[in-house]
Design a protein around this motif. Structure first.
Motif, mmCIF file in Angstrom:
data_model
loop_
_atom_site.group_PDB
_atom_site.id
_atom_site.type_symbol
_atom_site.label_atom_id
_atom_site.label_comp_id
_atom_site.label_asym_id
_atom_site.label_seq_id
_atom_site.Cartn_x
_atom_site.Cartn_y
_atom_site.Cartn_z
ATOM 1 N N PRO A 139 3.089 8.751 5.041
ATOM 2 C CA PRO A 139 1.803 8.050 4.976
ATOM 3 C C PRO A 139 1.764 7.134 3.761
ATOM 4 C CG PRO A 139 1.541 10.354 4.355
ATOM 5 C CD PRO A 139 2.959 10.172 4.784
ATOM 6 N N VAL A 140 0.975 6.080 3.864
ATOM 7 C CA VAL A 140 0.839 5.091 2.794
ATOM 8 C C VAL A 140 -0.613 5.047 2.336
ATOM 9 C CG1 VAL A 140 0.970 2.626 2.255
ATOM 10 C CG2 VAL A 140 2.729 3.683 3.683
ATOM 11 N N ALA A 141 -0.809 5.109 1.034
ATOM 12 C CA ALA A 141 -2.143 4.906 0.454
ATOM 13 C C ALA A 141 -2.238 3.457 0.006
ATOM 14 C CB ALA A 141 -2.356 5.843 -0.738
ATOM 15 N N ARG A 142 -3.316 2.800 0.336
ATOM 16 C CA ARG A 142 -3.532 1.413 -0.097
ATOM 17 C C ARG A 142 -4.512 1.429 -1.254
ATOM 18 N NH1 ARG A 142 -1.755 -3.182 3.342
ATOM 19 N NH2 ARG A 142 -3.173 -4.183 1.919
ATOM 20 N N ALA A 143 -4.136 0.790 -2.325
ATOM 21 C CA ALA A 143 -4.952 0.778 -3.540
ATOM 22 C C ALA A 143 -6.047 -0.279 -3.459
ATOM 23 C CB ALA A 143 -4.079 0.510 -4.760
ATOM 24 N N VAL A 144 -7.164 0.027 -4.085
ATOM 25 C CA VAL A 144 -8.206 -0.950 -4.365
ATOM 26 C C VAL A 144 -8.122 -1.180 -5.871
ATOM 27 C CG1 VAL A 144 -10.682 -1.430 -4.359
ATOM 28 C CG2 VAL A 144 -9.641 -0.123 -2.473
ATOM 29 N N TRP A 145 -7.705 -2.373 -6.280
ATOM 30 C CA TRP A 145 -7.451 -2.665 -7.688
ATOM 31 C C TRP A 145 -8.753 -2.947 -8.416
ATOM 32 C CZ3 TRP A 145 -2.681 -1.306 -8.546
ATOM 33 C CH2 TRP A 145 -1.757 -1.402 -7.516
ATOM 34 N N ILE A 149 10.256 0.182 5.329
ATOM 35 C CA ILE A 149 9.950 -0.505 6.581
ATOM 36 C C ILE A 149 8.443 -0.407 6.760
ATOM 37 C CG2 ILE A 149 10.297 -0.544 9.060
ATOM 38 C CD1 ILE A 149 12.999 0.899 8.482
ATOM 39 N N ASP A 150 7.788 -1.557 6.732
ATOM 40 C CA ASP A 150 6.333 -1.613 6.868
ATOM 41 C C ASP A 150 5.917 -1.421 8.322
ATOM 42 O OD1 ASP A 150 5.768 -2.276 4.084
ATOM 43 O OD2 ASP A 150 6.680 -4.213 4.527
ATOM 44 N N SER A 151 4.660 -1.010 8.517
ATOM 45 C CA SER A 151 4.185 -0.717 9.868
ATOM 46 C C SER A 151 4.125 -1.959 10.754
ATOM 47 C CB SER A 151 2.815 -0.043 9.826
ATOM 48 O OG SER A 151 1.845 -0.915 9.276
ATOM 49 N N ASP A 152 4.099 -3.150 10.158
ATOM 50 C CA ASP A 152 4.035 -4.360 10.981
ATOM 51 C C ASP A 152 5.394 -5.043 11.157
ATOM 52 O OD1 ASP A 152 4.166 -5.179 8.331
ATOM 53 O OD2 ASP A 152 2.565 -6.662 8.507
ATOM 54 N N TYR A 153 6.476 -4.442 10.662
ATOM 55 C CA TYR A 153 7.824 -5.015 10.826
ATOM 56 C C TYR A 153 8.378 -4.634 12.192
ATOM 57 C CZ TYR A 153 12.803 -5.905 10.123
ATOM 58 O OH TYR A 153 14.087 -6.345 10.251
ATOM 59 N N ARG A 154 8.920 -5.603 12.898
ATOM 60 C CA ARG A 154 9.471 -5.349 14.234
ATOM 61 C C ARG A 154 10.932 -5.772 14.362
ATOM 62 N NH1 ARG A 154 5.562 -2.852 13.924
ATOM 63 N NH2 ARG A 154 3.873 -2.641 15.414
ATOM 64 N N GLY A 155 11.567 -6.117 13.269
ATOM 65 C CA GLY A 155 12.964 -6.523 13.323
ATOM 66 C C GLY A 155 13.901 -5.339 13.418
ATOM 67 N N VAL A 156 15.170 -5.649 13.604
ATOM 68 C CA VAL A 156 16.203 -4.618 13.649
ATOM 69 C C VAL A 156 16.333 -3.998 12.263
ATOM 70 C CG1 VAL A 156 18.667 -4.184 14.011
ATOM 71 C CG2 VAL A 156 17.448 -5.763 15.505
ATOM 72 N N ILE A 157 16.402 -2.688 12.211
ATOM 73 C CA ILE A 157 16.576 -1.985 10.941
ATOM 74 C C ILE A 157 18.029 -2.126 10.513
ATOM 75 C CG2 ILE A 157 16.523 0.258 9.788
ATOM 76 C CD1 ILE A 157 14.209 0.994 11.705
#
Length: 152
Positions: free
Chosen positions: A121-127, A86-94
């Motif tokens: 926590p989530v790490a975001r990669a810089v490719w 579940i992403d931090s910007d998701y607002r739907g019913v789980i």
């Protein structure tokens, strides 16, 4: 460590508990089935089961929805996409996509604990594209290349 997660119940889940940690050391909080009628899962059958909740995670976090080990062990009940993210910007019913991997039908009832949710926590990669990757001892070995047993 504690973080604040906003949560909203759907009207049809007002009588169900919010996610709860079963013990002080639990990593995952239990999620409950928000269904009106029992659902019978035949062996090999999968079905989306609503939890009746929506959440708002802080940026930089995800919720991982995972199977409950006791249900997997005792009944063969698991999740098709384990863990579900579940992403931090998701607002739907789980919703939880349950699958019956056992030999007998399984009945899911309103309020049953069907999965667990871990906040991480989530790490975001810089490719960074390169011509050659650094060498390692393992190299391209995968899919069992490190063996099954400690005996050689």
């Amino acid at each position: 460590m504690h973080i604040r997660v906003l949560i909203q119940r759907e009207p049809d889940a007002a009588d169900l508990p919010l996610p709860q940690y079963a013990t002080p050391g639990s990593a995952g909080a239990d999620l409950y089935a928000a269904i009106d009628e029992p659902v019978i899962l035949q062996p090999g059958e999968r079905r989306k089961i609503s939890t009746g909740i929506r959440i708002a995670l802080p940026p930089g976090y995800e919720a991982q929805v995972r199977p409950r080990s006791g249900l997997a062990d005792q009944y063969g009940l698991s999740m098709v996409n384990a863990p579900g993210t579940i992403d931090s910007d998701y607002r739907g019913v789980i919703q939880v996509i349950l699958i019956n991997l056992g030999q007998e039908p399984i009945t899911i009832r309103r309020g049953d604990r069907i999965a667990q949710m871990v906040i991480a926590p989530v790490a975001r990669a810089v490719w960074q594209e390169v011509e050659v990757l650094p060498e390692t001892e393992r190299a391209e070995g995968g899919f069992g290349s490190t063996g099954f047993s400690t005996e050689k």
